[in-house]
Design an enzyme around this catalytic site. Structure first.
Site, short mmCIF file in Angstrom:
data_model
loop_
_atom_site.label_atom_id
_atom_site.label_comp_id
_atom_site.label_asym_id
_atom_site.label_seq_id
_atom_site.Cartn_x
_atom_site.Cartn_y
_atom_site.Cartn_z
N HIS A 193 5.81 -22.81 -30.99
CA HIS A 193 4.70 -23.74 -30.73
C HIS A 193 5.02 -24.68 -29.58
O HIS A 193 4.14 -25.16 -28.89
CB HIS A 193 4.31 -24.49 -32.01
N GLU A 434 -2.55 -12.46 -39.53
CA GLU A 434 -1.26 -12.71 -38.89
C GLU A 434 -0.09 -12.30 -39.77
O GLU A 434 1.07 -12.51 -39.43
CB GLU A 434 -1.14 -14.16 -38.41
N ASP A 458 2.15 -14.74 -34.85
CA ASP A 458 2.77 -14.56 -36.16
C ASP A 458 2.76 -13.11 -36.58
O ASP A 458 3.69 -12.66 -37.28
CB ASP A 458 2.06 -15.43 -37.20
N CYS A 505 -6.51 -14.51 -31.07
CA CYS A 505 -6.29 -15.89 -30.61
C CYS A 505 -4.80 -16.18 -30.40
O CYS A 505 -4.43 -17.31 -30.10
CB CYS A 505 -6.91 -16.90 -31.56
#
Ligand code: PEP
Ligand code: MG
Length: 574
Positions: A193, A434, A458, A505
Protein backbone atom coordinates in the site's frame (compact mmCIF):
# COMPACT_ATOMS: atom_id res chain seq x y z
CA UNK A 1 31.70 9.58 -4.73
CA UNK A 2 29.03 8.56 -7.20
CA UNK A 3 27.35 5.15 -6.89
CA UNK A 4 24.18 3.45 -8.09
CA UNK A 5 21.68 1.26 -6.20
CA UNK A 6 19.09 -1.00 -7.78
CA UNK A 7 15.67 -1.66 -6.33
CA UNK A 8 12.06 -2.09 -7.38
CA UNK A 9 10.46 0.53 -9.59
CA UNK A 10 7.15 1.37 -7.97
CA UNK A 11 6.18 4.79 -9.24
CA UNK A 12 7.27 6.03 -12.64
CA UNK A 13 9.13 9.18 -13.51
CA UNK A 14 12.40 10.83 -12.61
CA UNK A 15 13.13 12.97 -9.58
CA UNK A 16 16.35 14.92 -9.09
CA UNK A 17 17.02 16.50 -5.74
CA UNK A 18 18.67 16.39 -2.35
CA UNK A 19 18.38 13.53 0.12
CA UNK A 20 16.42 13.99 3.27
CA UNK A 21 16.78 11.08 5.68
CA UNK A 22 13.69 10.37 7.73
CA UNK A 23 12.18 8.05 10.24
CA UNK A 24 8.50 7.85 11.05
CA UNK A 25 8.55 10.64 13.64
CA UNK A 26 10.08 13.22 11.33
CA UNK A 27 7.29 12.82 8.83
CA UNK A 28 4.86 14.38 11.21
CA UNK A 29 6.49 17.80 11.11
CA UNK A 30 6.70 20.19 8.22
CA UNK A 31 9.96 20.36 6.26
CA UNK A 32 11.10 23.41 4.41
CA UNK A 33 14.25 25.32 3.62
CA UNK A 34 14.25 28.96 4.69
CA UNK A 35 15.46 31.84 2.58
CA UNK A 36 18.45 33.44 4.37
CA UNK A 37 16.50 36.51 5.46
CA UNK A 38 14.08 34.43 7.57
CA UNK A 39 16.75 32.54 9.52
CA UNK A 40 16.98 35.03 12.40
CA UNK A 41 13.22 35.08 12.75
CA UNK A 42 13.10 31.27 12.81
CA UNK A 43 15.70 31.07 15.58
CA UNK A 44 13.68 33.60 17.56
CA UNK A 45 10.54 31.45 17.04
CA UNK A 46 12.45 28.41 18.29
CA UNK A 47 13.79 30.30 21.35
CA UNK A 48 10.29 31.56 22.15
CA UNK A 49 8.93 27.99 22.00
CA UNK A 50 11.68 26.78 24.35
CA UNK A 51 10.95 29.65 26.74
CA UNK A 52 7.24 28.80 26.67
CA UNK A 53 7.92 25.17 27.59
CA UNK A 54 10.23 26.26 30.42
CA UNK A 55 7.49 28.51 31.74
CA UNK A 56 5.03 25.62 31.48
CA UNK A 57 7.36 23.39 33.50
CA UNK A 58 7.94 26.17 36.07
CA UNK A 59 4.19 26.43 36.37
CA UNK A 60 3.96 22.70 37.00
CA UNK A 61 6.55 22.93 39.76
CA UNK A 62 4.98 26.01 41.38
CA UNK A 63 1.40 24.77 41.21
CA UNK A 64 2.31 21.20 42.09
CA UNK A 65 0.74 19.25 44.83
CA UNK A 66 3.04 19.55 47.93
CA UNK A 67 2.51 15.84 48.48
CA UNK A 68 3.58 14.97 44.92
CA UNK A 69 6.24 12.29 44.75
CA UNK A 70 9.84 13.48 44.71
CA UNK A 71 10.25 11.62 41.38
CA UNK A 72 7.87 14.03 39.68
CA UNK A 73 9.88 17.06 40.79
CA UNK A 74 13.10 15.35 39.77
CA UNK A 75 11.62 14.55 36.40
CA UNK A 76 10.55 18.16 35.78
CA UNK A 77 14.00 19.34 36.92
CA UNK A 78 15.62 17.00 34.44
CA UNK A 79 13.45 18.34 31.63
CA UNK A 80 14.37 21.90 32.64
CA UNK A 81 18.04 20.93 32.47
CA UNK A 82 17.61 19.47 29.02
CA UNK A 83 15.90 22.65 27.87
CA UNK A 84 18.97 24.61 28.92
CA UNK A 85 21.43 22.12 27.47
CA UNK A 86 23.53 23.48 24.61
CA UNK A 87 23.67 19.92 23.18
CA UNK A 88 19.94 20.01 22.48
CA UNK A 89 19.14 23.66 22.08
CA UNK A 90 22.42 25.08 20.78
CA UNK A 91 22.85 22.46 18.10
CA UNK A 92 19.27 22.85 16.91
CA UNK A 93 19.87 26.59 16.56
CA UNK A 94 22.99 25.81 14.52
CA UNK A 95 21.01 23.55 12.21
CA UNK A 96 18.49 26.30 11.60
CA UNK A 97 21.29 28.77 10.94
CA UNK A 98 23.54 26.60 8.80
CA UNK A 99 21.13 24.36 6.93
CA UNK A 100 18.27 26.85 6.97
CA UNK A 101 15.84 24.14 8.10
CA UNK A 102 12.61 25.23 9.72
CA UNK A 103 12.70 24.89 13.50
CA UNK A 104 10.52 21.75 13.77
CA UNK A 105 12.58 19.91 11.19
CA UNK A 106 15.90 20.97 12.75
CA UNK A 107 14.77 19.86 16.18
CA UNK A 108 13.55 16.44 15.02
CA UNK A 109 16.70 15.82 12.99
CA UNK A 110 18.85 16.61 15.98
CA UNK A 111 16.70 14.53 18.30
CA UNK A 112 17.17 11.54 16.01
CA UNK A 113 20.92 11.92 16.09
CA UNK A 114 20.87 12.17 19.89
CA UNK A 115 18.56 9.15 20.09
CA UNK A 116 21.05 7.09 18.09
CA UNK A 117 23.83 8.15 20.48
CA UNK A 118 21.70 7.23 23.50
CA UNK A 119 21.05 3.79 22.03
CA UNK A 120 24.78 3.11 22.13
CA UNK A 121 25.23 3.97 25.82
CA UNK A 122 26.06 0.92 27.95
CA UNK A 123 24.66 2.21 31.21
CA UNK A 124 20.99 1.28 31.29
CA UNK A 125 19.87 4.24 33.41
CA UNK A 126 21.55 6.74 31.11
CA UNK A 127 20.34 4.92 28.00
CA UNK A 128 16.78 5.23 29.19
CA UNK A 129 17.13 9.01 29.43
CA UNK A 130 16.48 8.98 25.68
CA UNK A 131 12.78 8.92 26.54
CA UNK A 132 13.19 12.23 28.42
CA UNK A 133 14.87 13.87 25.44
CA UNK A 134 12.02 12.70 23.23
CA UNK A 135 9.43 14.04 25.67
CA UNK A 136 11.09 17.43 25.90
CA UNK A 137 11.36 17.65 22.13
CA UNK A 138 7.71 16.72 21.78
CA UNK A 139 6.71 19.52 24.15
CA UNK A 140 8.70 22.07 22.16
CA UNK A 141 7.30 20.71 18.89
CA UNK A 142 3.76 21.06 20.15
CA UNK A 143 4.35 24.74 20.91
CA UNK A 144 6.09 25.32 17.58
CA UNK A 145 3.30 23.67 15.66
CA UNK A 146 0.77 25.82 17.51
CA UNK A 147 2.69 28.90 16.28
CA UNK A 148 3.75 27.95 12.78
CA UNK A 149 6.22 30.07 10.87
CA UNK A 150 5.88 30.91 7.18
CA UNK A 151 6.84 27.95 5.07
CA UNK A 152 8.57 29.16 1.92
CA UNK A 153 9.04 25.78 0.24
CA UNK A 154 11.63 24.72 -2.26
CA UNK A 155 13.51 27.96 -2.07
CA UNK A 156 16.60 26.32 -3.48
CA UNK A 157 14.54 25.45 -6.52
CA UNK A 158 15.26 21.78 -5.86
CA UNK A 159 13.15 18.91 -4.75
CA UNK A 160 13.52 16.89 -1.58
CA UNK A 161 13.92 13.16 -1.92
CA UNK A 162 12.83 11.27 1.16
CA UNK A 163 15.15 8.40 2.09
CA UNK A 164 13.79 5.96 4.68
CA UNK A 165 14.41 2.46 5.89
CA UNK A 166 10.71 1.70 5.66
CA UNK A 167 7.51 3.68 5.35
CA UNK A 168 4.02 2.61 6.31
CA UNK A 169 1.08 3.54 4.09
CA UNK A 170 0.13 6.02 6.83
CA UNK A 171 3.57 7.72 6.58
CA UNK A 172 3.35 7.91 2.81
CA UNK A 173 -0.06 9.49 3.08
CA UNK A 174 1.54 12.46 4.77
CA UNK A 175 3.56 13.18 1.63
CA UNK A 176 0.33 14.50 0.23
CA UNK A 177 0.84 17.54 2.46
CA UNK A 178 4.63 17.70 2.27
CA UNK A 179 5.02 18.03 -1.49
CA UNK A 180 8.19 16.03 -1.88
CA UNK A 181 9.89 15.17 -5.15
CA UNK A 182 10.38 11.42 -4.72
CA UNK A 183 11.16 8.75 -2.21
CA UNK A 184 13.31 5.68 -1.77
CA UNK A 185 13.19 2.98 0.89
CA UNK A 186 15.24 -0.03 1.93
CA UNK A 187 12.19 -2.25 2.37
CA UNK A 188 8.96 -2.53 0.42
CA UNK A 189 7.51 -4.12 -2.67
CA UNK A 190 5.67 -2.92 -5.75
CA UNK A 191 2.07 -3.51 -4.68
CA UNK A 192 2.43 -2.72 -1.01
CA UNK A 193 0.00 0.00 0.00
CA UNK A 194 2.99 2.29 0.51
CA UNK A 195 3.84 1.92 -3.19
CA UNK A 196 0.21 2.37 -4.18
CA UNK A 197 0.01 5.65 -2.30
CA UNK A 198 3.26 6.78 -3.99
CA UNK A 199 1.75 6.10 -7.40
CA UNK A 200 -1.39 7.97 -6.49
CA UNK A 201 0.84 10.95 -5.67
CA UNK A 202 2.52 10.57 -9.05
CA UNK A 203 5.93 10.93 -7.43
CA UNK A 204 8.83 8.76 -8.60
CA UNK A 205 9.76 6.08 -6.07
CA UNK A 206 12.10 3.12 -5.76
CA UNK A 207 11.76 0.61 -2.91
CA UNK A 208 13.60 -2.53 -1.81
CA UNK A 209 17.03 -0.84 -1.96
CA UNK A 210 18.28 -2.74 1.13
CA UNK A 211 20.94 -0.32 2.49
CA UNK A 212 20.11 3.07 1.02
CA UNK A 213 19.32 4.63 4.40
CA UNK A 214 22.81 3.71 5.68
CA UNK A 215 24.73 4.63 2.55
CA UNK A 216 23.17 8.00 1.82
CA UNK A 217 23.93 11.14 3.78
CA UNK A 218 21.63 14.06 4.41
CA UNK A 219 21.65 16.48 1.49
CA UNK A 220 23.39 14.10 -0.96
CA UNK A 221 22.40 14.77 -4.55
CA UNK A 222 20.12 11.97 -5.81
CA UNK A 223 18.50 10.86 -9.04
CA UNK A 224 15.48 8.60 -8.57
CA UNK A 225 14.56 6.71 -11.71
CA UNK A 226 11.17 5.32 -10.73
CA UNK A 227 10.72 3.68 -14.12
CA UNK A 228 13.85 1.55 -14.06
CA UNK A 229 14.13 1.11 -10.29
CA UNK A 230 17.50 2.87 -10.11
CA UNK A 231 18.87 5.33 -7.57
CA UNK A 232 22.01 7.30 -8.44
CA UNK A 233 23.80 8.93 -5.54
CA UNK A 234 26.02 11.95 -6.11
CA UNK A 235 25.88 11.74 -9.93
CA UNK A 236 28.59 13.34 -12.05
CA UNK A 237 27.74 16.29 -14.28
CA UNK A 238 27.30 14.16 -17.43
CA UNK A 239 24.80 11.76 -15.82
CA UNK A 240 22.95 14.64 -14.22
CA UNK A 241 22.60 16.36 -17.57
CA UNK A 242 21.37 13.17 -19.25
CA UNK A 243 18.73 12.66 -16.58
CA UNK A 244 17.63 16.28 -16.73
CA UNK A 245 17.01 15.79 -20.46
CA UNK A 246 15.18 12.52 -19.84
CA UNK A 247 13.03 14.18 -17.18
CA UNK A 248 12.05 16.99 -19.55
CA UNK A 249 11.21 14.46 -22.26
CA UNK A 250 8.97 12.57 -19.83
CA UNK A 251 7.24 15.76 -18.78
CA UNK A 252 6.63 16.58 -22.41
CA UNK A 253 5.09 13.15 -23.00
CA UNK A 254 2.82 13.61 -19.98
CA UNK A 255 1.76 17.02 -21.25
CA UNK A 256 0.89 15.49 -24.65
CA UNK A 257 -1.20 12.79 -22.97
CA UNK A 258 -3.35 15.52 -21.44
CA UNK A 259 -4.86 16.03 -24.89
CA UNK A 260 -6.60 12.68 -24.48
CA UNK A 261 -8.51 13.82 -21.41
CA UNK A 262 -11.75 14.53 -23.24
CA UNK A 263 -11.59 11.85 -25.93
CA UNK A 264 -14.03 8.97 -25.69
CA UNK A 265 -12.38 5.85 -24.24
CA UNK A 266 -13.25 3.38 -26.99
CA UNK A 267 -11.28 0.75 -28.88
CA UNK A 268 -10.67 0.82 -32.64
CA UNK A 269 -13.72 -1.41 -33.13
CA UNK A 270 -15.88 1.02 -31.16
CA UNK A 271 -16.18 -0.82 -27.83
CA UNK A 272 -16.59 1.63 -24.95
CA UNK A 273 -14.24 1.08 -22.04
CA UNK A 274 -14.88 2.55 -18.62
CA UNK A 275 -11.76 4.07 -17.07
CA UNK A 276 -12.36 5.02 -13.46
CA UNK A 277 -10.11 6.18 -10.64
CA UNK A 278 -8.88 4.72 -7.36
CA UNK A 279 -8.68 7.26 -4.55
CA UNK A 280 -7.53 7.22 -0.94
CA UNK A 281 -8.65 10.64 0.23
CA UNK A 282 -11.08 13.31 -0.85
CA UNK A 283 -8.02 15.45 -1.64
CA UNK A 284 -7.32 13.12 -4.60
CA UNK A 285 -10.35 14.49 -6.43
CA UNK A 286 -8.32 17.21 -8.18
CA UNK A 287 -6.25 14.53 -9.89
CA UNK A 288 -9.39 12.56 -10.73
CA UNK A 289 -10.84 15.56 -12.52
CA UNK A 290 -7.58 16.36 -14.29
CA UNK A 291 -7.54 12.83 -15.70
CA UNK A 292 -11.17 12.97 -16.87
CA UNK A 293 -12.09 9.77 -14.99
CA UNK A 294 -15.47 8.20 -15.77
CA UNK A 295 -16.11 7.73 -12.06
CA UNK A 296 -14.52 6.37 -8.90
CA UNK A 297 -13.99 2.62 -9.17
CA UNK A 298 -12.38 2.26 -5.75
CA UNK A 299 -12.44 4.63 -2.79
CA UNK A 300 -10.11 3.05 -0.22
CA UNK A 301 -11.90 4.46 2.82
CA UNK A 302 -9.47 3.03 5.37
CA UNK A 303 -7.13 5.95 4.73
CA UNK A 304 -9.67 8.16 6.54
CA UNK A 305 -9.02 6.01 9.60
CA UNK A 306 -5.19 6.21 9.60
CA UNK A 307 -2.89 8.79 11.27
CA UNK A 308 -5.39 9.66 13.96
CA UNK A 309 -6.51 8.68 17.41
CA UNK A 310 -9.97 7.14 17.38
CA UNK A 311 -12.36 6.43 14.55
CA UNK A 312 -13.96 9.02 12.28
CA UNK A 313 -17.58 9.59 13.29
CA UNK A 314 -20.54 8.82 11.03
CA UNK A 315 -20.88 12.56 10.29
CA UNK A 316 -17.22 12.91 9.34
CA UNK A 317 -17.38 9.87 7.07
CA UNK A 318 -20.66 11.02 5.56
CA UNK A 319 -19.13 14.43 4.77
CA UNK A 320 -16.18 12.77 3.00
CA UNK A 321 -18.26 10.28 0.99
CA UNK A 322 -20.85 12.90 0.12
CA UNK A 323 -18.23 15.35 -1.15
CA UNK A 324 -16.85 12.69 -3.51
CA UNK A 325 -20.34 11.66 -4.65
CA UNK A 326 -21.25 15.27 -5.36
CA UNK A 327 -17.96 16.04 -7.08
CA UNK A 328 -18.53 13.14 -9.50
CA UNK A 329 -21.85 14.67 -10.44
CA UNK A 330 -23.87 11.58 -11.31
CA UNK A 331 -20.94 9.42 -12.38
CA UNK A 332 -20.50 6.22 -10.34
CA UNK A 333 -18.62 6.31 -7.04
CA UNK A 334 -17.68 2.91 -5.65
CA UNK A 335 -16.98 3.19 -1.94
CA UNK A 336 -15.14 0.27 -0.44
CA UNK A 337 -15.88 -0.61 3.15
CA UNK A 338 -13.02 -0.52 5.63
CA UNK A 339 -10.06 -2.70 4.61
CA UNK A 340 -8.02 -2.39 7.77
CA UNK A 341 -5.41 -4.93 8.85
CA UNK A 342 -2.35 -6.45 7.13
CA UNK A 343 -0.14 -3.43 6.32
CA UNK A 344 -2.76 -0.81 7.27
CA UNK A 345 -3.29 -0.54 10.99
CA UNK A 346 -5.24 1.76 13.22
CA UNK A 347 -3.13 3.90 15.52
CA UNK A 348 -2.66 2.33 18.93
CA UNK A 349 -3.82 -1.11 17.82
CA UNK A 350 -1.07 -3.56 18.58
CA UNK A 351 -1.12 -6.39 16.02
CA UNK A 352 0.03 -9.69 17.34
CA UNK A 353 -0.86 -12.11 14.54
CA UNK A 354 2.01 -14.03 12.98
CA UNK A 355 0.52 -13.55 9.50
CA UNK A 356 -1.47 -10.31 9.44
CA UNK A 357 -2.32 -10.63 5.73
CA UNK A 358 -4.10 -13.86 6.59
CA UNK A 359 -5.61 -12.51 9.77
CA UNK A 360 -8.52 -10.36 10.78
CA UNK A 361 -8.41 -8.00 7.85
CA UNK A 362 -11.09 -6.09 5.88
CA UNK A 363 -14.57 -7.66 6.03
CA UNK A 364 -13.37 -10.07 8.70
CA UNK A 365 -12.56 -7.11 10.93
CA UNK A 366 -15.83 -5.36 10.06
CA UNK A 367 -17.94 -8.39 10.88
CA UNK A 368 -16.10 -8.78 14.19
CA UNK A 369 -16.73 -5.09 14.97
CA UNK A 370 -20.33 -4.61 13.82
CA UNK A 371 -20.75 -1.17 15.43
CA UNK A 372 -17.81 0.24 13.48
CA UNK A 373 -19.14 -1.41 10.32
CA UNK A 374 -22.71 -0.17 10.87
CA UNK A 375 -21.44 3.38 11.38
CA UNK A 376 -19.62 3.23 8.06
CA UNK A 377 -22.53 1.61 6.26
CA UNK A 378 -24.88 4.35 7.45
CA UNK A 379 -22.43 7.02 6.27
CA UNK A 380 -22.13 5.37 2.84
CA UNK A 381 -25.88 4.93 2.55
CA UNK A 382 -26.50 8.56 3.43
CA UNK A 383 -23.98 9.63 0.79
CA UNK A 384 -25.91 7.53 -1.76
CA UNK A 385 -28.64 10.16 -1.62
CA UNK A 386 -26.18 12.68 -3.08
CA UNK A 387 -24.81 10.83 -6.09
CA UNK A 388 -24.48 7.44 -7.75
CA UNK A 389 -22.86 5.58 -4.87
CA UNK A 390 -22.14 1.85 -4.83
CA UNK A 391 -20.82 -0.22 -1.94
CA UNK A 392 -17.87 -2.55 -2.47
CA UNK A 393 -16.88 -5.18 0.11
CA UNK A 394 -13.26 -6.41 0.31
CA UNK A 395 -11.80 -9.85 1.09
CA UNK A 396 -14.96 -11.89 0.80
CA UNK A 397 -14.50 -15.65 0.54
CA UNK A 398 -17.44 -17.30 2.28
CA UNK A 399 -21.16 -17.31 1.55
CA UNK A 400 -21.89 -16.50 5.19
CA UNK A 401 -19.72 -13.37 4.99
CA UNK A 402 -21.83 -12.11 2.10
CA UNK A 403 -25.02 -12.96 3.98
CA UNK A 404 -23.86 -11.25 7.18
CA UNK A 405 -22.77 -8.18 5.24
CA UNK A 406 -26.14 -7.91 3.51
CA UNK A 407 -27.91 -8.40 6.85
CA UNK A 408 -25.90 -5.58 8.43
CA UNK A 409 -26.60 -3.38 5.41
CA UNK A 410 -30.32 -4.07 5.87
CA UNK A 411 -29.95 -3.14 9.55
CA UNK A 412 -28.15 0.11 8.68
CA UNK A 413 -30.96 0.95 6.22
CA UNK A 414 -33.55 0.26 8.91
CA UNK A 415 -31.71 2.57 11.33
CA UNK A 416 -31.72 5.37 8.76
CA UNK A 417 -35.40 4.84 8.01
CA UNK A 418 -36.01 5.13 11.76
CA UNK A 419 -34.17 8.44 11.75
CA UNK A 420 -35.96 9.63 8.62
CA UNK A 421 -32.68 10.06 6.74
CA UNK A 422 -32.78 9.51 2.97
CA UNK A 423 -30.61 7.04 1.04
CA UNK A 424 -30.71 5.08 -2.19
CA UNK A 425 -32.88 2.04 -1.38
CA UNK A 426 -31.48 0.22 -4.40
CA UNK A 427 -27.78 0.89 -3.69
CA UNK A 428 -25.70 -1.62 -5.62
CA UNK A 429 -23.48 -3.93 -3.59
CA UNK A 430 -20.36 -5.48 -5.06
CA UNK A 431 -17.75 -7.90 -3.85
CA UNK A 432 -14.03 -7.80 -4.38
CA UNK A 433 -12.57 -10.93 -5.88
CA UNK A 434 -9.16 -11.03 -4.28
CA UNK A 435 -9.00 -14.45 -2.68
CA UNK A 436 -8.58 -17.41 -5.08
CA UNK A 437 -11.40 -19.25 -3.29
CA UNK A 438 -13.77 -16.47 -4.31
CA UNK A 439 -12.66 -16.57 -7.94
CA UNK A 440 -13.09 -20.35 -8.07
CA UNK A 441 -16.48 -20.47 -6.34
CA UNK A 442 -18.23 -17.47 -7.82
CA UNK A 443 -21.78 -18.87 -7.66
CA UNK A 444 -22.82 -17.19 -4.44
CA UNK A 445 -21.20 -13.89 -5.48
CA UNK A 446 -23.07 -13.94 -8.77
CA UNK A 447 -26.35 -14.81 -7.10
CA UNK A 448 -26.29 -12.31 -4.25
CA UNK A 449 -24.30 -9.31 -5.48
CA UNK A 450 -24.74 -6.64 -8.15
CA UNK A 451 -21.17 -6.37 -9.43
CA UNK A 452 -17.64 -7.71 -8.95
CA UNK A 453 -14.31 -5.97 -8.76
CA UNK A 454 -11.11 -7.99 -9.05
CA UNK A 455 -8.43 -6.89 -6.62
CA UNK A 456 -5.41 -8.23 -8.45
CA UNK A 457 -2.95 -7.02 -5.81
CA UNK A 458 -4.32 -9.40 -3.24
CA UNK A 459 -5.40 -12.02 -5.74
CA UNK A 460 -1.74 -12.38 -6.75
CA UNK A 461 -0.59 -12.31 -3.13
CA UNK A 462 -2.97 -15.06 -2.08
CA UNK A 463 -2.69 -17.18 -5.22
CA UNK A 464 1.11 -17.26 -5.19
CA UNK A 465 1.52 -17.10 -1.39
CA UNK A 466 3.73 -14.01 -1.73
CA UNK A 467 3.51 -11.32 0.93
CA UNK A 468 2.99 -8.22 -1.20
CA UNK A 469 4.98 -6.07 1.24
CA UNK A 470 8.04 -8.31 1.48
CA UNK A 471 10.90 -7.33 -0.83
CA UNK A 472 12.64 -10.66 -0.20
CA UNK A 473 9.98 -12.44 -2.27
CA UNK A 474 9.04 -9.54 -4.52
CA UNK A 475 10.65 -11.23 -7.54
CA UNK A 476 8.06 -14.01 -7.21
CA UNK A 477 5.12 -11.61 -7.26
CA UNK A 478 4.07 -12.17 -10.86
CA UNK A 479 0.88 -10.79 -12.44
CA UNK A 480 1.61 -12.94 -15.50
CA UNK A 481 1.66 -16.24 -13.66
CA UNK A 482 -0.70 -18.53 -15.63
CA UNK A 483 -2.73 -19.29 -12.49
CA UNK A 484 -3.33 -15.59 -11.89
CA UNK A 485 -4.30 -14.94 -15.52
CA UNK A 486 -6.74 -17.83 -15.53
CA UNK A 487 -8.43 -16.73 -12.31
CA UNK A 488 -8.89 -13.22 -13.71
CA UNK A 489 -10.15 -14.42 -17.09
CA UNK A 490 -12.50 -16.91 -15.46
CA UNK A 491 -14.01 -14.21 -13.21
CA UNK A 492 -14.53 -11.83 -16.13
CA UNK A 493 -16.17 -14.50 -18.27
CA UNK A 494 -18.36 -15.85 -15.45
CA UNK A 495 -19.53 -12.31 -14.68
CA UNK A 496 -20.33 -11.75 -18.34
CA UNK A 497 -22.37 -14.96 -18.57
CA UNK A 498 -24.34 -14.03 -15.43
CA UNK A 499 -24.87 -10.46 -16.66
CA UNK A 500 -22.88 -8.96 -13.78
CA UNK A 501 -20.45 -6.12 -14.44
CA UNK A 502 -16.84 -7.00 -13.58
CA UNK A 503 -14.07 -4.44 -13.04
CA UNK A 504 -10.39 -4.78 -12.21
CA UNK A 505 -9.27 -2.30 -9.55
CA UNK A 506 -5.86 -3.72 -8.62
CA UNK A 507 -2.60 -2.30 -9.94
CA UNK A 508 -2.78 -4.44 -13.09
CA UNK A 509 -5.59 -2.18 -14.33
CA UNK A 510 -3.26 0.83 -14.31
CA UNK A 511 -0.34 -0.86 -16.05
CA UNK A 512 -0.46 0.13 -19.74
CA UNK A 513 1.57 -2.94 -20.71
CA UNK A 514 -1.32 -5.10 -19.46
CA UNK A 515 -4.23 -3.09 -20.92
CA UNK A 516 -4.48 -5.18 -24.09
CA UNK A 517 -4.18 -8.43 -22.18
CA UNK A 518 -7.13 -7.46 -19.97
CA UNK A 519 -9.15 -6.18 -22.95
CA UNK A 520 -8.55 -9.51 -24.65
CA UNK A 521 -9.93 -11.32 -21.58
CA UNK A 522 -13.13 -9.32 -22.04
CA UNK A 523 -12.58 -6.66 -19.39
CA UNK A 524 -14.51 -3.43 -20.02
CA UNK A 525 -14.10 -1.62 -16.69
CA UNK A 526 -10.68 -0.60 -15.41
CA UNK A 527 -10.06 1.30 -12.18
CA UNK A 528 -6.63 2.71 -11.40
CA UNK A 529 -4.76 5.57 -9.78
CA UNK A 530 -5.75 8.70 -11.70
CA UNK A 531 -2.15 9.37 -12.75
CA UNK A 532 -2.36 6.30 -15.03
CA UNK A 533 -5.71 6.89 -16.70
CA UNK A 534 -4.48 8.77 -19.76
CA UNK A 535 -1.69 6.30 -20.49
CA UNK A 536 -4.15 3.42 -20.31
CA UNK A 537 -6.59 5.37 -22.48
CA UNK A 538 -3.87 5.75 -25.09
CA UNK A 539 -3.59 1.94 -25.20
CA UNK A 540 -7.36 1.50 -25.41
CA UNK A 541 -7.56 3.88 -28.36
CA UNK A 542 -5.04 1.77 -30.28
CA UNK A 543 -6.57 -1.65 -29.56
CA UNK A 544 -8.90 -3.94 -31.45
CA UNK A 545 -10.99 -6.16 -29.14
CA UNK A 546 -11.73 -8.96 -31.65
CA UNK A 547 -8.08 -9.46 -32.53
CA UNK A 548 -7.04 -9.32 -28.88
CA UNK A 549 -9.63 -11.92 -27.89
CA UNK A 550 -8.08 -14.52 -30.21
CA UNK A 551 -4.52 -13.75 -29.18
CA UNK A 552 -5.28 -13.73 -25.47
CA UNK A 553 -7.17 -17.04 -25.70
CA UNK A 554 -3.87 -18.57 -26.86
CA UNK A 555 -1.99 -16.92 -24.00
CA UNK A 556 -4.39 -18.42 -21.47
CA UNK A 557 -3.42 -21.88 -22.67
CA UNK A 558 0.26 -21.21 -22.24
CA UNK A 559 2.08 -22.45 -19.16
CA UNK A 560 5.59 -21.52 -20.24
CA UNK A 561 6.45 -18.10 -18.75
CA UNK A 562 9.00 -17.31 -21.45
CA UNK A 563 6.50 -17.97 -24.23
CA UNK A 564 3.87 -16.01 -22.32
CA UNK A 565 6.10 -12.96 -22.15
CA UNK A 566 6.91 -13.24 -25.84
CA UNK A 567 3.18 -13.44 -26.60
CA UNK A 568 2.57 -10.35 -24.48
CA UNK A 569 5.33 -8.56 -26.37
CA UNK A 570 3.57 -9.34 -29.67
CA UNK A 571 0.21 -8.30 -28.23
CA UNK A 572 1.65 -4.88 -27.40
CA UNK A 573 3.77 -4.57 -30.52
CA UNK A 574 1.55 -2.46 -32.71
C1 PEP B 1 -6.32 -5.23 -4.54
O1 PEP B 1 -6.08 -6.03 -3.65
O2 PEP B 1 -6.02 -5.41 -5.74
C2 PEP B 1 -7.01 -3.96 -4.24
C3 PEP B 1 -7.42 -3.16 -5.18
O3 PEP B 1 -7.13 -3.61 -2.95
P1 PEP B 1 -5.91 -3.13 -2.04
O4 PEP B 1 -4.74 -2.86 -2.93
O5 PEP B 1 -6.37 -1.91 -1.33
O6 PEP B 1 -5.70 -4.29 -1.13
MG1 MG C 1 -7.01 -5.83 -1.75
Amino acid sequence: MSFTLHGLAVSHGIAIGHAHLVSHATLEVEHYVLPGRFVGEEIARFDAAVAEVRAELDGLLAGGDPGAPAELTAFIDLHQMLLADPMLIGTTRELIRERRCNAEWALVQHMERLAEQFDQIEDEYLRERKADVVQVVERVLKVLMGHPGHPPRHTRGEQLIVVAHDLSPADTLQFKQLKIGGFVTDLGAATSHTAIVARSLAIPAVVGLHHARDLIREDDMLIVDGTRGVLIVDPDARVLEEYRLRKSALELERAKLKRLKKSRAATLDGTDIELTANIELTADMDQVKAAGAAGIGLFRTEFLFLNRDGMPSEEEQFAAYRSVAEAMDGRPVTIRSLDIGADKNLRGVERTEANPALGQRAIRYCLAEPQIFLTQLRAILRASHHGRVKLLVPMLAHAHEIEQTLALLAQAKEQLRGRGQPFDEGIEVGGMIEIPAAALALGVFLAKLDFLSIGTNDLIQYTLAIDRTDEAVAHLYDPLHPAVLRLIAHTIQAGKRAGLPVAVCGEMAGDPTLTRLLLGMGLRQFSMHPAQILEVKQQVLQSDCARLRRQVARMLNTDDPVRLRAQLGRLNAN
